[in-house]
Design a protein around this motif. Structure first.
Motif, PDB file in Angstrom:
ATOM      1  N   ASP A   1      -4.631   0.954  -1.438  1.00 45.30           N
ATOM      2  CA  ASP A   1      -6.080   0.855  -1.575  1.00 45.30           C
ATOM      3  C   ASP A   1      -6.769   2.001  -0.852  1.00 45.30           C
ATOM      4  OD1 ASP A   1      -5.865  -1.398  -3.087  1.00 45.30           O
ATOM      5  OD2 ASP A   1      -6.142  -2.788  -1.415  1.00 45.30           O
ATOM      6  N   GLN A   2      -6.264   2.317   0.358  1.00 45.76           N
ATOM      7  CA  GLN A   2      -6.840   3.434   1.105  1.00 45.76           C
ATOM      8  C   GLN A   2      -6.656   4.741   0.360  1.00 45.76           C
ATOM      9  OE1 GLN A   2      -5.477   3.767   5.158  1.00 45.76           O
ATOM     10  NE2 GLN A   2      -7.221   2.593   5.892  1.00 45.76           N
ATOM     11  N   LEU A   3      -5.497   4.932  -0.249  1.00 41.42           N
ATOM     12  CA  LEU A   3      -5.240   6.166  -0.985  1.00 41.42           C
ATOM     13  C   LEU A   3      -6.223   6.335  -2.126  1.00 41.42           C
ATOM     14  CD1 LEU A   3      -3.429   8.640  -1.346  1.00 41.42           C
ATOM     15  CD2 LEU A   3      -1.962   7.255  -2.831  1.00 41.42           C
ATOM     16  N   SER A   4      -6.500   5.269  -2.859  1.00 38.30           N
ATOM     17  CA  SER A   4      -7.434   5.351  -3.987  1.00 38.30           C
ATOM     18  C   SER A   4      -8.857   5.630  -3.519  1.00 38.30           C
ATOM     19  CB  SER A   4      -7.396   4.047  -4.791  1.00 38.30           C
ATOM     20  OG  SER A   4      -7.834   2.951  -3.994  1.00 38.30           O
ATOM     21  N   ILE A   5      -9.167   5.226  -2.285  1.00 36.60           N
ATOM     22  CA  ILE A   5     -10.511   5.454  -1.747  1.00 36.60           C
ATOM     23  C   ILE A   5     -10.700   6.905  -1.335  1.00 36.60           C
ATOM     24  CG2 ILE A   5     -12.063   4.924   0.174  1.00 36.60           C
ATOM     25  CD1 ILE A   5     -10.906   2.076   0.146  1.00 36.60           C
ATOM     26  N   TYR A   6      -9.701   7.459  -0.651  1.00 41.01           N
ATOM     27  CA  TYR A   6      -9.855   8.776  -0.043  1.00 41.01           C
ATOM     28  C   TYR A   6      -9.274   9.926  -0.869  1.00 41.01           C
ATOM     29  CZ  TYR A   6     -11.083   6.057   4.083  1.00 41.01           C
ATOM     30  OH  TYR A   6     -11.678   5.181   4.955  1.00 41.01           O
ATOM     31  N   LEU A   7      -8.427   9.611  -1.857  1.00 40.52           N
ATOM     32  CA  LEU A   7      -7.792  10.676  -2.639  1.00 40.52           C
ATOM     33  C   LEU A   7      -8.794  11.571  -3.364  1.00 40.52           C
ATOM     34  CD1 LEU A   7      -5.186  11.998  -3.551  1.00 40.52           C
ATOM     35  CD2 LEU A   7      -5.067  10.359  -5.441  1.00 40.52           C
ATOM     36  N   PRO A   8      -9.865  11.032  -3.997  1.00 37.48           N
ATOM     37  CA  PRO A   8     -10.816  11.934  -4.673  1.00 37.48           C
ATOM     38  C   PRO A   8     -11.418  12.979  -3.743  1.00 37.48           C
ATOM     39  CG  PRO A   8     -11.169   9.669  -5.366  1.00 37.48           C
ATOM     40  CD  PRO A   8     -10.197   9.611  -4.231  1.00 37.48           C
TER      41      PRO A   8
ATOM     42  N   LEU B   1      -7.285   9.163  10.423  1.00 38.72           N
ATOM     43  CA  LEU B   1      -6.806  10.489  10.817  1.00 38.72           C
ATOM     44  C   LEU B   1      -5.961  11.136   9.735  1.00 38.72           C
ATOM     45  CD1 LEU B   1      -6.555  12.633  13.045  1.00 38.72           C
ATOM     46  CD2 LEU B   1      -4.576  11.361  13.928  1.00 38.72           C
ATOM     47  N   TRP B   2      -5.223  10.336   8.964  1.00 37.94           N
ATOM     48  CA  TRP B   2      -4.324  10.921   7.969  1.00 37.94           C
ATOM     49  C   TRP B   2      -5.084  11.664   6.872  1.00 37.94           C
ATOM     50  CZ3 TRP B   2      -4.673   9.768   2.851  1.00 37.94           C
ATOM     51  CH2 TRP B   2      -5.253   8.559   2.485  1.00 37.94           C
ATOM     52  N   VAL B   3      -6.361  11.316   6.651  1.00 42.30           N
ATOM     53  CA  VAL B   3      -7.157  12.009   5.631  1.00 42.30           C
ATOM     54  C   VAL B   3      -7.396  13.459   6.055  1.00 42.30           C
ATOM     55  CG1 VAL B   3      -9.352  12.077   4.396  1.00 42.30           C
ATOM     56  CG2 VAL B   3      -8.241   9.882   4.861  1.00 42.30           C
ATOM     57  N   ALA B   4      -7.844  13.640   7.303  1.00 37.51           N
ATOM     58  CA  ALA B   4      -8.058  15.000   7.816  1.00 37.51           C
ATOM     59  C   ALA B   4      -6.747  15.776   7.833  1.00 37.51           C
ATOM     60  CB  ALA B   4      -8.662  14.941   9.218  1.00 37.51           C
TER      61      ALA B   4
END
Length: 213
Positions: free
Chosen positions: A2-9, A152-155
Protein backbone atom coordinates in the motif's frame (compact mmCIF):
# COMPACT_ATOMS: atom_id res chain seq x y z
CA UNK A 1 2.48 -2.72 -0.97
CA UNK A 2 0.00 0.00 0.00
CA UNK A 3 2.85 2.36 0.85
CA UNK A 4 4.54 1.61 -2.47
CA UNK A 5 1.40 2.51 -4.43
CA UNK A 6 1.13 5.77 -2.49
CA UNK A 7 4.70 6.98 -2.93
CA UNK A 8 5.76 5.35 -6.22
CA UNK A 9 4.21 8.06 -8.49
CA UNK A 10 6.23 10.75 -6.72
CA UNK A 11 9.42 8.72 -6.93
CA UNK A 12 8.92 8.10 -10.66
CA UNK A 13 8.16 11.79 -11.20
CA UNK A 14 11.43 12.70 -9.48
CA UNK A 15 13.28 10.28 -11.77
CA UNK A 16 11.59 11.83 -14.81
CA UNK A 17 12.58 15.35 -13.78
CA UNK A 18 16.20 14.28 -13.44
CA UNK A 19 16.31 12.50 -16.81
CA UNK A 20 14.79 15.49 -18.59
CA UNK A 21 17.11 17.84 -16.69
CA UNK A 22 20.29 16.12 -17.84
CA UNK A 23 19.04 16.27 -21.42
CA UNK A 24 19.47 20.06 -21.17
CA UNK A 25 23.25 20.58 -21.07
CA UNK A 26 24.62 22.60 -18.17
CA UNK A 27 28.26 23.23 -17.13
CA UNK A 28 28.78 19.62 -16.08
CA UNK A 29 27.36 18.11 -19.29
CA UNK A 30 29.23 20.58 -21.48
CA UNK A 31 32.50 19.74 -19.72
CA UNK A 32 31.90 16.00 -20.27
CA UNK A 33 31.03 16.54 -23.94
CA UNK A 34 34.00 18.84 -24.53
CA UNK A 35 36.47 16.51 -22.83
CA UNK A 36 35.17 13.45 -24.70
CA UNK A 37 35.38 15.31 -28.01
CA UNK A 38 38.76 16.98 -27.47
CA UNK A 39 40.69 14.52 -25.29
CA UNK A 40 39.32 10.97 -25.33
CA UNK A 41 36.47 8.73 -24.18
CA UNK A 42 38.27 7.48 -21.06
CA UNK A 43 38.82 11.00 -19.77
CA UNK A 44 35.19 11.91 -20.47
CA UNK A 45 33.94 8.85 -18.57
CA UNK A 46 36.18 9.67 -15.59
CA UNK A 47 34.79 13.19 -15.55
CA UNK A 48 31.25 11.79 -15.78
CA UNK A 49 31.77 9.52 -12.78
CA UNK A 50 32.99 12.49 -10.73
CA UNK A 51 29.89 14.47 -11.71
CA UNK A 52 27.65 11.54 -10.70
CA UNK A 53 29.35 11.32 -7.30
CA UNK A 54 28.79 15.04 -6.84
CA UNK A 55 25.15 14.55 -7.72
CA UNK A 56 24.89 11.86 -5.03
CA UNK A 57 26.42 14.24 -2.47
CA UNK A 58 23.94 17.00 -3.32
CA UNK A 59 21.10 14.48 -3.23
CA UNK A 60 22.00 13.29 0.27
CA UNK A 61 22.31 16.87 1.51
CA UNK A 62 19.02 17.94 -0.06
CA UNK A 63 17.06 14.88 1.04
CA UNK A 64 18.32 14.90 4.63
CA UNK A 65 17.78 18.64 4.95
CA UNK A 66 14.28 18.67 3.50
CA UNK A 67 13.27 15.55 5.44
CA UNK A 68 14.40 17.17 8.68
CA UNK A 69 12.51 20.35 7.91
CA UNK A 70 9.32 18.53 6.91
CA UNK A 71 9.42 16.34 10.02
CA UNK A 72 9.12 19.48 12.16
CA UNK A 73 7.33 21.91 9.87
CA UNK A 74 5.01 20.22 7.37
CA UNK A 75 3.82 23.64 6.18
CA UNK A 76 7.36 24.37 4.94
CA UNK A 77 6.65 22.11 1.97
CA UNK A 78 4.56 24.91 0.44
CA UNK A 79 7.53 27.29 0.34
CA UNK A 80 9.85 24.54 -0.89
CA UNK A 81 7.45 23.77 -3.73
CA UNK A 82 7.21 27.45 -4.68
CA UNK A 83 11.03 27.69 -4.85
CA UNK A 84 11.24 24.47 -6.85
CA UNK A 85 8.46 25.55 -9.20
CA UNK A 86 10.10 28.89 -9.93
CA UNK A 87 13.39 27.12 -10.66
CA UNK A 88 11.72 24.71 -13.09
CA UNK A 89 10.05 27.61 -14.89
CA UNK A 90 13.46 29.27 -15.15
CA UNK A 91 14.79 26.06 -16.74
CA UNK A 92 11.86 26.20 -19.16
CA UNK A 93 12.80 29.76 -20.10
CA UNK A 94 16.44 28.72 -20.66
CA UNK A 95 15.34 25.80 -22.83
CA UNK A 96 13.08 27.95 -25.02
CA UNK A 97 15.84 30.56 -25.28
CA UNK A 98 18.32 27.87 -26.35
CA UNK A 99 15.85 26.56 -28.92
CA UNK A 100 15.54 30.04 -30.42
CA UNK A 101 19.31 30.54 -30.53
CA UNK A 102 21.29 29.89 -33.69
CA UNK A 103 24.36 28.77 -31.71
CA UNK A 104 25.29 25.13 -31.20
CA UNK A 105 26.79 23.67 -28.04
CA UNK A 106 29.47 25.88 -26.48
CA UNK A 107 31.74 23.14 -25.17
CA UNK A 108 35.28 23.13 -23.85
CA UNK A 109 37.67 20.43 -22.81
CA UNK A 110 38.65 20.22 -19.17
CA UNK A 111 42.31 19.72 -18.36
CA UNK A 112 45.14 18.33 -20.43
CA UNK A 113 45.51 15.08 -22.34
CA UNK A 114 48.09 13.72 -19.86
CA UNK A 115 45.88 14.06 -16.79
CA UNK A 116 45.07 10.85 -14.90
CA UNK A 117 41.50 9.48 -14.73
CA UNK A 118 41.45 10.33 -11.00
CA UNK A 119 42.22 13.98 -11.76
CA UNK A 120 39.35 14.10 -14.22
CA UNK A 121 37.02 12.46 -11.69
CA UNK A 122 38.01 15.03 -9.05
CA UNK A 123 37.43 17.81 -11.57
CA UNK A 124 33.95 16.45 -12.33
CA UNK A 125 33.10 16.26 -8.64
CA UNK A 126 34.33 19.82 -8.11
CA UNK A 127 32.26 21.13 -11.01
CA UNK A 128 29.10 19.55 -9.60
CA UNK A 129 29.68 20.60 -5.99
CA UNK A 130 30.45 24.23 -6.90
CA UNK A 131 27.41 24.53 -9.16
CA UNK A 132 24.52 26.16 -7.22
CA UNK A 133 22.11 25.05 -9.95
CA UNK A 134 22.74 21.45 -8.88
CA UNK A 135 21.45 22.24 -5.39
CA UNK A 136 18.37 23.99 -6.78
CA UNK A 137 17.71 21.08 -9.12
CA UNK A 138 17.80 18.65 -6.22
CA UNK A 139 15.46 20.80 -4.15
CA UNK A 140 12.97 20.83 -7.01
CA UNK A 141 13.36 17.09 -7.55
CA UNK A 142 13.03 16.11 -3.91
CA UNK A 143 10.03 18.41 -3.38
CA UNK A 144 8.23 16.64 -6.24
CA UNK A 145 8.92 13.20 -4.79
CA UNK A 146 8.45 13.79 -1.06
CA UNK A 147 5.19 14.32 0.79
CA UNK A 148 4.65 15.35 4.41
CA UNK A 149 5.11 12.23 6.52
CA UNK A 150 6.99 10.30 3.82
CA UNK A 151 9.05 7.46 5.32
CA UNK A 152 12.83 7.53 5.06
CA UNK A 153 12.90 4.87 2.35
CA UNK A 154 11.17 7.27 -0.09
CA UNK A 155 14.00 9.81 0.13
CA UNK A 156 16.55 6.97 -0.08
CA UNK A 157 14.85 5.55 -3.18
CA UNK A 158 14.90 8.95 -4.87
CA UNK A 159 18.55 9.67 -4.05
CA UNK A 160 19.94 6.22 -4.85
CA UNK A 161 17.81 5.82 -7.95
CA UNK A 162 18.91 9.16 -9.33
CA UNK A 163 22.55 8.38 -8.49
CA UNK A 164 22.30 5.23 -10.62
CA UNK A 165 20.61 7.19 -13.40
CA UNK A 166 23.20 9.96 -13.11
CA UNK A 167 26.06 7.50 -13.44
CA UNK A 168 24.47 5.84 -16.47
CA UNK A 169 23.38 9.02 -18.27
CA UNK A 170 26.58 11.00 -17.76
CA UNK A 171 28.66 8.02 -18.86
CA UNK A 172 26.50 7.66 -21.97
CA UNK A 173 27.13 11.34 -22.74
CA UNK A 174 30.88 10.70 -22.56
CA UNK A 175 30.66 7.64 -24.81
CA UNK A 176 28.25 9.16 -27.33
CA UNK A 177 30.00 12.49 -27.75
CA UNK A 178 33.37 10.86 -28.32
CA UNK A 179 31.96 10.12 -31.80
CA UNK A 180 31.58 12.77 -34.50
CA UNK A 181 28.25 11.26 -35.61
CA UNK A 182 26.55 12.03 -32.29
CA UNK A 183 27.88 15.58 -32.22
CA UNK A 184 26.45 16.21 -35.68
CA UNK A 185 23.13 14.50 -34.88
CA UNK A 186 22.63 16.53 -31.69
CA UNK A 187 23.38 19.78 -33.49
CA UNK A 188 20.66 19.03 -36.06
CA UNK A 189 18.07 18.08 -33.44
CA UNK A 190 19.04 20.64 -30.78
CA UNK A 191 16.14 23.05 -31.31
CA UNK A 192 13.52 20.32 -31.21
CA UNK A 193 15.06 18.82 -28.09
CA UNK A 194 15.22 22.15 -26.25
CA UNK A 195 11.64 23.03 -27.19
CA UNK A 196 10.43 19.70 -25.81
CA UNK A 197 12.40 20.27 -22.63
CA UNK A 198 10.88 23.72 -22.26
CA UNK A 199 7.37 22.27 -22.42
CA UNK A 200 8.21 19.57 -19.86
CA UNK A 201 9.84 22.00 -17.42
CA UNK A 202 6.89 24.38 -17.76
CA UNK A 203 4.41 21.62 -16.92
CA UNK A 204 6.46 20.38 -13.96
CA UNK A 205 6.98 23.91 -12.62
CA UNK A 206 3.29 24.75 -12.84
CA UNK A 207 2.45 21.46 -11.11
CA UNK A 208 4.64 22.40 -8.16
CA UNK A 209 3.25 25.93 -7.97
CA UNK A 210 -0.40 24.83 -8.09
CA UNK A 211 -0.17 21.66 -5.97
CA UNK A 212 -1.17 22.33 -2.38
CA UNK A 213 -1.36 18.73 -1.18
Amino acid sequence: MDQLSIYLPGILLAYSIFIVGVASPGPNILAIIGTSMSVDRKSGISLALGVALGSLTWGILAASGLSAILSKYASALLFIKIAGGIYLLWLAYKSFKSAASAHDLDVKKLGQEDQSPLRYAISGYTIQMTNPKAALAWIATISLGLQPGSPLWVAAAIVLGIFILSTAVHTLYAIAFSTSFMVSAYSRARRYIQTTLGVFFSAAGLKLLTDRN
